[in-house]
Design a protein around this motif. Structure first.
Motif, mmCIF file in Angstrom:
data_model
loop_
_atom_site.group_PDB
_atom_site.id
_atom_site.type_symbol
_atom_site.label_atom_id
_atom_site.label_comp_id
_atom_site.label_asym_id
_atom_site.label_seq_id
_atom_site.Cartn_x
_atom_site.Cartn_y
_atom_site.Cartn_z
ATOM 1 N N LEU A 61 0.929 -1.183 -0.217
ATOM 2 C CA LEU A 61 -0.556 0.371 -0.061
ATOM 3 C C LEU A 61 0.701 1.331 0.074
ATOM 4 O O LEU A 61 1.723 1.484 0.608
ATOM 5 C CB LEU A 61 -0.958 -0.051 1.410
ATOM 6 N N GLU A 62 0.475 2.437 -0.445
ATOM 7 C CA GLU A 62 1.037 3.236 -0.476
ATOM 8 C C GLU A 62 -0.195 4.842 -0.472
ATOM 9 O O GLU A 62 -1.382 4.155 -0.440
ATOM 10 C CB GLU A 62 1.331 3.886 -2.030
ATOM 11 N N GLY A 63 0.762 4.819 0.943
ATOM 12 C CA GLY A 63 -0.512 6.411 1.520
ATOM 13 C C GLY A 63 0.075 7.487 2.145
ATOM 14 O O GLY A 63 1.561 7.550 2.284
ATOM 15 N N THR A 64 -0.127 8.057 2.870
ATOM 16 C CA THR A 64 0.294 9.407 3.265
ATOM 17 C C THR A 64 -0.207 9.179 4.742
ATOM 18 O O THR A 64 -1.329 8.444 5.459
ATOM 19 C CB THR A 64 -0.191 10.597 2.745
ATOM 20 N N LEU A 65 0.259 9.456 5.590
ATOM 21 C CA LEU A 65 -0.347 9.776 7.494
ATOM 22 C C LEU A 65 -1.064 10.601 6.995
ATOM 23 O O LEU A 65 -1.357 11.715 6.865
ATOM 24 C CB LEU A 65 1.130 9.970 8.337
ATOM 25 N N PHE A 66 -2.532 10.001 7.810
ATOM 26 C CA PHE A 66 -3.288 11.258 8.054
ATOM 27 C C PHE A 66 -4.278 11.124 6.464
ATOM 28 O O PHE A 66 -5.380 11.727 6.361
ATOM 29 C CB PHE A 66 -3.638 12.715 8.879
ATOM 30 N N GLY A 96 -7.720 13.720 -1.299
ATOM 31 C CA GLY A 96 -6.646 13.117 -0.608
ATOM 32 C C GLY A 96 -6.056 11.903 -0.903
ATOM 33 O O GLY A 96 -6.563 11.418 -1.718
ATOM 34 N N ASN A 97 -5.084 11.236 0.377
ATOM 35 C CA ASN A 97 -4.557 9.807 -0.634
ATOM 36 C C ASN A 97 -5.351 9.196 0.594
ATOM 37 O O ASN A 97 -6.068 9.064 1.683
ATOM 38 C CB ASN A 97 -2.911 10.242 -0.117
ATOM 39 N N LEU A 98 -4.881 7.117 0.152
ATOM 40 C CA LEU A 98 -5.080 7.070 1.411
ATOM 41 C C LEU A 98 -4.486 7.575 2.768
ATOM 42 O O LEU A 98 -3.279 7.496 2.617
ATOM 43 C CB LEU A 98 -4.483 4.972 0.540
ATOM 44 N N ASP A 99 -5.196 6.984 3.727
ATOM 45 C CA ASP A 99 -4.692 7.044 5.212
ATOM 46 C C ASP A 99 -4.322 6.301 5.468
ATOM 47 O O ASP A 99 -4.566 4.825 6.323
ATOM 48 C CB ASP A 99 -6.179 7.756 5.752
ATOM 49 N N ILE A 100 -2.651 6.225 5.045
ATOM 50 C CA ILE A 100 -2.172 5.008 6.182
ATOM 51 C C ILE A 100 -2.740 4.451 7.816
ATOM 52 O O ILE A 100 -2.537 2.693 7.710
ATOM 53 C CB ILE A 100 -0.851 4.441 5.563
#
Length: 565
Positions: free
Chosen positions: A264-269, A276-280
């Protein structure tokens, strides 16, 4: 009227052989943070080098082993930041820096210049394959777009001749969600055939939900369909990169894991373009709540919030899953009551498993505190007020007293809004502990009469009190101190009070411990009832103070209703 007829429904893949709905998530994926690239490019005020360093160090502490650190051909700040990481030896063993480039030779060459001397790199190239972008952005045919991807692979291989480090290729058919499935597979398999990965030296195929266009189950179908048809599947790490345009990025990621995604690729929050991106962190904490080790060091969410808000210069929403200030807070009275009972049951049963209504995890497990769980406003009920008194101040109010004191707080909240715990305690003190007029208990002496056979009572009390400031006293006998005090009050004041209920408990442990006594008292003449509370290091004094507290409350109520006492 909404002109919904302007919009076309995104086609749904016909895929009846799907198997992902019957699977469960049982382990963490490979995590890749893109905060420093995808997240940073979406900021109103992008991070400077020092801020990127702070975010990078946080990601390392959290346990990320793959970090997309920038698009070095896009700006000098990106380039300089990556060079600093390499030249100052800030890349731990086992950590791969990921760098992004379009399938353009000048960008790929510039990227190789930037990563010179890096031991472990993921070289991420992409080009858009979507039907719409082929038509309106690039004006290219399917064959031309596929050839662009293959040429990008060849340019990366050329750059590797003088690189010397360990390089893993990642390819993304950008806007995969808007690409015909058969064509996305054609391009990805062509790239795989050109690169020729092996199980020992795999490559990454990354399927971006660059724009979230339909429901998560459709994306999951596409992931499983691709996973089954990719060439050299044992040599391919299947990755996804969800965005959140429809607000279902987390669901998209979780269903994609069921469908065969490894990474999974994403960002914090979830910071990123548009919504926004996926919230990891959301996915990781969801796994944690199901008893799955997320393989990230996310015990201290407060530190993560502080760094993200400082570097991104954007606040975390109060309702954001796990991280928001209000997510472990309950205003509803029924919720508060259930939380109270759940916490009590957890302590009494000494269970090894967390099970509290409305709280999916123990806030303390991720560095949050219990104090914010219950907050009191005009919508709160008796259970919430009782919970605050117990958890904050140690007063375990008898169940019959909950409604009476909740009504006191209700009036305050209707007038002032939310009532803080300190305000609740102040109201409790004013209403019960400091309710000392007109009758103020001063002292008591208790004599044991049990050895005096001529007496039918076993206790004698001598009580000193003041009435409207004038000192008075009485002596009385009874079966126990409370019975004797009740008889003395009747003879001294000429009123009949009956104790309906009595509860006591220790407030603190140790030699200087205090006891709290709760007296449910009825005025026999009027039928009115109320509670009184007393506190003392001596349980008898605490009980007598509770009786006087209740008598004063009955007097106050009678005065307000115009009843003579």
């Amino acid at each position: 009227m909404l002109n919904y007829q302007r919009y076309q429904r995104v086609p749904v893949m016909q895929y009846p052989e799907r198997e992902w709905p019957n699977r469960e998530i049982v382990k963490a994926p490979v995590w890749c943070s893109v905060d420093l690239r995808d997240g940073n490019q979406a900021l109103i005020d992008p991070m400077v080098v020092d801020e990127k360093l702070e975010m990078y160090e946080l990601l390392l502490r959290l346990g990320f082993r793959e970090i997309e650190v920038g698009f070095p051909a896009a700006s000098q700040i990106e380039f300089d930041f990556i060079r600093r990481l390499i030249e100052e030896d800030r890349i731990p063993d086992g950590v791969r820096l990921q760098v992004l480039s379009q399938c353009r030779k000048e960008q790929i060459d510039r990227t190789f210049e930037c990563i010179r001397g890096c031991r472990n790199v993921i070289f991420h190239i992409y080009n858009s394959t979507s039907t719409l972008q082929r038509d309106v952005v690039f004006g290219m045919s399917r064959d031309e777009v596929r050839e662009l991807a293959l040429q990008g692979v060849r340019w990366v291989r050329e750059g590797m001749r003088d690189f010397g480090g360990n390089l893993m290729l990642e390819y993304s058919p950008e806007s995969y969600t808007g690409t015909e499935p058969d064509y996305a597979l054609e391009v990805c398999n062509a790239v795989i055939g050109e690169w020729k990965p092996t199980p020992e030296q795999p490559m990454i195929i990354n399927l971006p939900s660059t724009v979230e266009m339909t429901t998560p189950n459709v994306f999951a179908d596409g992931v499983e369909w691709m996973s089954r048809r990719l060439d050299r599947r044992d040599s391919v790490i299947l990755s996804i990169h969800p965005h959140n345009d429809r607000g279902t990025g987390t669901a998209t990621a979780e269903l994609a894991l069921l469908a065969g995604a490894d990474r999974l690729e994403g960002t914090l929050f979830g910071n990123g373009e548009r919504t926004g991106n996926l919230d990891i962190l959301n996915v990781a904490y969801n796994m944690f709540s199901q008893g799955i080790d997320p393989k990230l060091n996310i015990e201290n969410i407060g530190e993560i919030i502080a760094v993200c808000e400082r570097c991104n210069k954007m606040p975390i929403d109060p309702r954001h899953p796990y991280g928001g200030k209000l997510v472990f807070t309950s205003f509803s009275g029924s919720h508060q009551d259930a939380i109270n009972k759940g916490m009590q049951a957890l302590r009494e049963r000494n269970s090894k498993y967390w099970a509290v209504p409305y709280l999916t995890i123990d806030p303390a497990d991720i560095g949050r505190r219990y104090e914010p769980i219950v907050r009191i406003n005009s919508q709160s009920g008796k259970g919430g007020v009782a919970f605050v008194m117990d958890s904050y101040f140690g007063f375990k109010l008898p169940k019959g007293m909950h409604r009476e004191f909740a009504d006191v707080i209700q009036k305050i909240s209707e007038r002032e809004g939310e009532v803080a715990p300190e305000e609740i305690m102040a109201a409790f003190r004013e209403s019960y502990l400091d309710c000392k007029e007109p009758l103020h208990f001063r002292r008591i002496q208790v004599t044991d009469l049990s050895n005096e056979t001529e007496s039918s009572f076993d206790t004698k009390v001598s009580v000193v009190y003041t009435e409207y400031g004038r000192e008075k006293s009485f002596e009385a006998v009874g079966n126990g101190p409370l019975d004797a005090v009740g008889r003395g009050v009747r003879e001294s004041l000429g009123r009949e009070y009956r104790i309906l209920d009595y509860t006591e408990h220790a407030l603190t442990a140790g030699s200087d411990s205090q006891a709290a006594a709760y007296i449910h008292l009825m005025d026999a003449d009027s039928g009115r009832v109320t509670w009184g509370v007393g506190v003392s290091s001596n349980i008898t004094r605490a009980s007598v103070r509770g009786i006087f507290s209740a008598m004063n409350r009955l007097h106050e109520g009678a005065s307000q209703n115009g009843i003579g006492v």
